[in-house]
Design an enzyme around this catalytic site. Structure first.
Site, PDB file in Angstrom:
ATOM      1  CG  ASP A 109     -48.381   1.160  -6.106  1.00 28.54           C
ATOM      2  OD1 ASP A 109     -49.351   0.433  -5.745  1.00 28.54           O
ATOM      3  OD2 ASP A 109     -47.401   1.556  -5.493  1.00 28.54           O
ATOM      4  CD  GLU A 168     -47.524   8.386  -0.068  1.00 25.98           C
ATOM      5  OE1 GLU A 168     -47.741   7.207  -0.216  1.00 25.98           O
ATOM      6  OE2 GLU A 168     -48.020   8.994   0.913  1.00 25.98           O
ATOM      7  CG  ASN A 180     -57.075  12.512  -1.260  1.00 23.16           C
ATOM      8  OD1 ASN A 180     -57.123  11.534  -1.866  1.00 23.16           O
ATOM      9  ND2 ASN A 180     -57.849  12.996  -0.555  1.00 23.16           N
ATOM     10  CG  ASP A 219     -52.373   4.919   5.726  1.00 25.29           C
ATOM     11  OD1 ASP A 219     -51.438   3.997   5.536  1.00 25.29           O
ATOM     12  OD2 ASP A 219     -52.241   6.106   5.334  1.00 25.29           O
ATOM     13  CE  LYS A 222     -59.383   5.542  17.740  1.00 24.85           C
ATOM     14  NZ  LYS A 222     -58.797   6.630  18.006  1.00 24.85           N
ATOM     15  CG  ASP A 276     -51.282  -6.273   7.035  1.00 22.57           C
ATOM     16  OD1 ASP A 276     -51.266  -5.520   6.263  1.00 22.57           O
ATOM     17  OD2 ASP A 276     -50.939  -5.956   8.259  1.00 22.57           O
TER      18      ASP A 276
HETATM   19  C1  LIG Z   1     -49.244   1.553   4.601  1.00 26.93           C
HETATM   20  S1  LIG Z   1     -48.661   2.391   3.487  1.00 26.93           S
HETATM   21  C2  LIG Z   1     -48.321   1.259   2.353  1.00 26.93           C
HETATM   22  C3  LIG Z   1     -47.248   1.496   1.088  1.00 26.93           C
HETATM   23  C4  LIG Z   1     -47.018   0.633   0.189  1.00 26.93           C
HETATM   24  N1  LIG Z   1     -48.048   0.710  -0.693  1.00 26.93           N
HETATM   25  C5  LIG Z   1     -46.549  -0.560   0.627  1.00 26.93           C
HETATM   26  O1  LIG Z   1     -47.586  -1.593   0.505  1.00 26.93           O
HETATM   27  O2  LIG Z   1     -45.712  -0.786   1.344  1.00 26.93           O
HETATM   28  C6  LIG Z   1     -49.985   3.298   2.764  1.00 26.93           C
HETATM   29  C7  LIG Z   1     -49.565   4.611   1.977  1.00 26.93           C
HETATM   30  O3  LIG Z   1     -50.724   5.308   1.223  1.00 26.93           O
HETATM   31  C8  LIG Z   1     -50.570   6.550   1.434  1.00 26.93           C
HETATM   32  N2  LIG Z   1     -52.106   7.146   1.279  1.00 26.93           N
HETATM   33  C9  LIG Z   1     -52.811   7.128   2.034  1.00 26.93           C
HETATM   34  N3  LIG Z   1     -54.154   7.748   1.584  1.00 26.93           N
HETATM   35  C10 LIG Z   1     -53.677   8.285   0.549  1.00 26.93           C
HETATM   36  C11 LIG Z   1     -54.483   8.916  -0.443  1.00 26.93           C
HETATM   37  N4  LIG Z   1     -55.837   9.205  -0.161  1.00 26.93           N
HETATM   38  N5  LIG Z   1     -53.821   9.245  -1.798  1.00 26.93           N
HETATM   39  C12 LIG Z   1     -52.458   8.866  -1.976  1.00 26.93           C
HETATM   40  N6  LIG Z   1     -51.998   8.135  -0.976  1.00 26.93           N
HETATM   41  C13 LIG Z   1     -52.349   7.782  -0.038  1.00 26.93           C
HETATM   42  C14 LIG Z   1     -50.094   6.895   2.713  1.00 26.93           C
HETATM   43  O4  LIG Z   1     -49.188   8.070   2.913  1.00 26.93           O
HETATM   44  C15 LIG Z   1     -48.827   5.521   3.036  1.00 26.93           C
HETATM   45  O5  LIG Z   1     -47.568   5.924   2.158  1.00 26.93           O
END
Ligand SMILES: C[S@@+](CC[C@H](N)C(=O)[O-])C[C@H]1O[C@@H](n2cnc3c(N)ncnc32)[C@H](O)[C@@H]1O
Length: 209
Positions: free
Chosen positions: A35, A60, A87, A113, A117, A149
């Site tokens: 995940d 994460e 990352n 995320d 932009k 979404d």
């Molecule tokens: C909007 S949250 C969604 C969390 C979860 N998947 C949910 O549906 O509730 C997106 C998550 O992805 C993480 N994230 C963003 N870019 C990432 C990356 N390149 N590698 C690992 N995690 C990342 C962010 O820190 C954040 O916790």
């Protein structure tokens, strides 16, 4: 409102090496689900506790969340769940990844995320190069699940994955969830919020061919 972490920051160049399957899981032979962007891991705790015939690995980029989730999994002695900090793009590009990737049967990118932009699109976790890496690493039959979404982000992710000829779209209507990583259709934290607020959800499933 939380500040989004910039995955391209040089802080994330160094990565946490993923331990061997033996070190991560009680039974390393089980199917493995990844995940990506698992946040605090609530979704994975629900999955791991409800479905002990799969292993789950959450990646994460927010270190504090990973530390807390790791501690919680250890305290509760959950043997089919592990968390890695960093990352995801860099972690899966690391040579070490090939040792655990062979067990990966599916990957979810749920509510990543959006980086609205245009100049920030390169910070989105799904990138053509990353999908190319996955197409080289993953076994045939491995599934990728996306959900969001944000329609614009969905179109972007869909175009990026569909442009890679190693992946084909699966028909969701005939998809058998009971054999997947998520037989009970557990929802992520963001998904629960989106449903409560009656927002649209866009999702798709792809298979490595
Ligand atoms: C909007 S949250 C969604 C969390 C979860 N998947 C949910 O549906 O509730 C997106 C998550 O992805 C993480 N994230 C963003 N870019 C990432 C990356 N390149 N590698 C690992 N995690 C990342 C962010 O820190 C954040 O916790």
């Amino acid at each position: 409102m939380r500040q989004h972490v910039n995955p391209l920051s040089k802080n994330f160049k160094e990565i946490e090496r993923i331990p061997s399957l033996n070190q991560m899981f009680g039974d390393p032979s089980l199917n493995l689900h990844l995940d990506i962007g698992c946040a605090a891991g609530e979704f994975l705790f629900d999955l791991a506790l409800g479905n002990t015939s799969w292993n789950y690995l959450g990646i994460e980029i927010r270190e504090k969340l990973v530390k807390t989730a790791k501690l919680k999994a250890r305290e509760r002695e959950i043997k089919n769940l592990y968390f890695a900090f960093g990352n995801a793009n860099n972690i899966l590009n690391d040579v070490q990844s090939k040792f655990f990737i062979k067990n990966v049967k599916s990957i979810s990118f749920y509510f990543p995320d959006p980086w609205f932009k245009k100049r920030h699109y390169k910070r989105r976790v799904i990138q053509p190069e990353f999908i190319n890496t996955l197409s080289n690493l993953l076994q045939i039959g491995c599934l990728i699940f996306i959900k969001t979404d944000v329609k614009d982000l969905f179109d972007y992710m869909d175009t990026t994955i569909s442009s890679n000829y190693s992946f084909k779209t699966l028909d969701k209507k005939n998809f058998n969830y009971s054999e997947s990583f998520n037989p009970n259709k557990v929802q992520t934290s963001r998904e629960k919020y989106v449903i409560e607020n009656q927002l649209d959800i866009f999702d798709k499933i792809y298979m490595k061919i």
